[in-house]
Enzyme design. Sequence first.
Site, short mmCIF file in Angstrom:
data_model
loop_
_atom_site.label_atom_id
_atom_site.label_comp_id
_atom_site.label_asym_id
_atom_site.label_seq_id
_atom_site.Cartn_x
_atom_site.Cartn_y
_atom_site.Cartn_z
N CYS A 1 0.79 -1.22 0.00
CA CYS A 1 0.00 0.00 0.00
C CYS A 1 0.82 1.27 0.00
CB CYS A 1 -0.92 0.02 1.21
SG CYS A 1 -2.47 -0.84 0.95
N ASP B 1 6.61 -11.88 -3.86
CA ASP B 1 7.22 -11.48 -5.14
C ASP B 1 8.24 -10.37 -4.94
OD1 ASP B 1 4.59 -10.10 -4.56
OD2 ASP B 1 5.43 -8.74 -6.04
N SER C 1 -6.71 -3.58 -15.15
CA SER C 1 -7.35 -2.44 -15.81
C SER C 1 -6.65 -2.12 -17.12
CB SER C 1 -7.34 -1.21 -14.88
OG SER C 1 -6.00 -0.85 -14.56
N GLY C 2 -7.27 -1.27 -17.94
CA GLY C 2 -6.82 -1.07 -19.31
C GLY C 2 -5.96 0.15 -19.56
N ILE D 1 -18.87 1.38 -13.39
CA ILE D 1 -19.58 2.54 -12.85
C ILE D 1 -20.46 3.13 -13.96
CG2 ILE D 1 -19.26 4.98 -12.22
CD1 ILE D 1 -18.96 3.26 -9.85
#
Length: 678
Positions: free
Chosen positions: A2, A110, A388-389, A313
């Site tokens: 985070c 990792d 995500s893209g 959304i």
Amino acid sequence: MCGITAVVALDHVAQSTLNSQYRSRLGHEIQGSLSNIYHRGPDAHGIWISDDNRVALGSNRLAINDLSQSGEQPFHSEHGVHAVINGEIYMSSEERETLKKFHTFKGHSDCEVVVALYRKYGQDFLSKLRGEFAVCLYDSERQVFLAARDRYGIKPLFWTVVDHRLLFCSEAKGFLPFDWNPKWDVRSLIDDSWLHSEKTIFHGVHKIRPGYYLTCDSFSEHTERRKYWDLTYPDRHTPDKRTEDEMVTEVRNKLIEAIELRLHADVPVGFYLSGGIDSATICGMATLAVEGWSRKSGLDPAEIKKRLKCFCIGFEEETRFDEGPIAQRTADMLGLELITDRMNEAKFAENFSDATYSSEHHNPDLNYIGKFALSKLAHDHGVKVILSGEGSDEHFGGYWQFHPDFLREPDETYTTYQLDENRRARLTAGLEASSKAGYEGTSSEFTQTSSPLAHSLLNNTSISSLLWTVTMADFAPWTSCYGTLDRQEMRAHNPDIATVNLIQNTWHPLHTSQYIWTKSILPNLILTCMGDRMEMAHSVEGRPPFLDHHLTEYVNHLPPSVKIKYDPQTNRLTEKWILREAATPFISDELYSRKKHPFSAPILYKRGGPLHAMLEELVTRENVEQLGFLDGEMVERRFEAAFAGEGDPNAMRYVFTVAQWVVLSQRFGIEKAVAPGW
């Protein structure tokens, strides 16, 4: 992970660092810094302070791989190497096995490979990393501190100096417990250098640029900032002998590999799914990968697919911004569950302050609040990792701003490319003229007229004048003390001189446009207030497969004419042509043929509604005067125009920007800006 914090005590405080009272204070400061980063929830803080109190590393963990204590940070080696890492590093088990002679692994996280790679390669370990990451590492034997950021700036990393201490943090608000006194960098707001350089909107706070690392040796006040990676493009005069089928197949294979790597986690993985080709391609390819894995394991593919959740959304006020219906059709085709939340004006107002505080900079569109809500939706359904893209448009030519520069010169690399020169010149001029209108509500009023110097530096491309207008404001008269500032020239001076030479002599103009966008709007806007900040605000880790550098290095060296395809029959351009072809087995005909629609939120709102009431409370004369750098009378006029009659989208975006500055001013406690006392 985070967030991370690091402190390096410089020479001037060498004596004060050697007492227990300082050590206790430092521990509290780091704890406060880590607690200040986002809404972290129950995940653990890890802190390490060197024996001489000169270096401290802190980590706030979002457990993704190796959920046990062995995955907690900081990581240490028996050779005095200590590190904290934010993000994910992708490495095969075979590659990891070869590193055991350099480091005794305590678990299977990792990120622990960073310590082993450093032991093997020294500072060149950065070139071996694949993934999205920010790293702070201290080699106590050599007294070398190193901080680095991934190639595209997916993960943030900021630094500043406070009281002769070099501070690093995943967010600027993490500096507050170290007695940082926030001030506006007014010049960076005026010329947009916060968007195009290592500056931020805060005076004296810098970001590590994507693909760069910083070193500090033996606690000196001198730091070195070096590049370890950059985008490269082919010579525009050298023909590409590959066939289209070869290129399509290789793009497909590399993208599938990038997606498969990012599906590995010890926690649930999900997807953001909109109405575009990028997210649909990821979902389609991921579904294929999961089905293959389940069959190899003897499991029911249908049962495994039920675990994959997609999130979307929708917007209630204006259906033209709502991609929910097409996203649902895509999910149904793939057999995936789609969970949708509906945004309305009240929700925008409710989340405005928290989303802005998480973002740490302004945005003239409220789409970032939609992304804030989308990340909360994933978190509320127990999903910690999202694919995500982001990055697809930058590399496959998806933005309309790229079109004029695609046509500016013939594509000599593409032997089958044919376009009459007169037609090409007419098309270029027409696209350039139509592109100047920009996005709805971002008129050219807040951009300078065309800059001959900027165009000359960038090989006469138009990208410096067509970038998204992010800062919309009328600045106070006193700000003229900074001289004549030109945003287009700032954009053109962002590349170093060696890169400018490549732009002028080697690269095709389309690749110049892609480079400029990818070094500015992508890391400093899209990947921040539309990416990491909104995701991590709800302890969700975003993984963008389109920014896998093994994929992008291949795509960057494709001919411009397979990224944007010109059809002489229809006289139309098809953006992201080769991605459409590579994605054909995984997407619907509807998506294959659909033009790009940027993720944007509704712009206009009525007087008397929730947003109007919220903005009225924020954009007051008192609050604007406390900012110190705006023309108060002009702010009042723009506010009235935003809500007059049917509304003014240009004025509304202006008001959004000012309101965000007020939120940041109040929640950070930023000093009022005044003319410098030169």
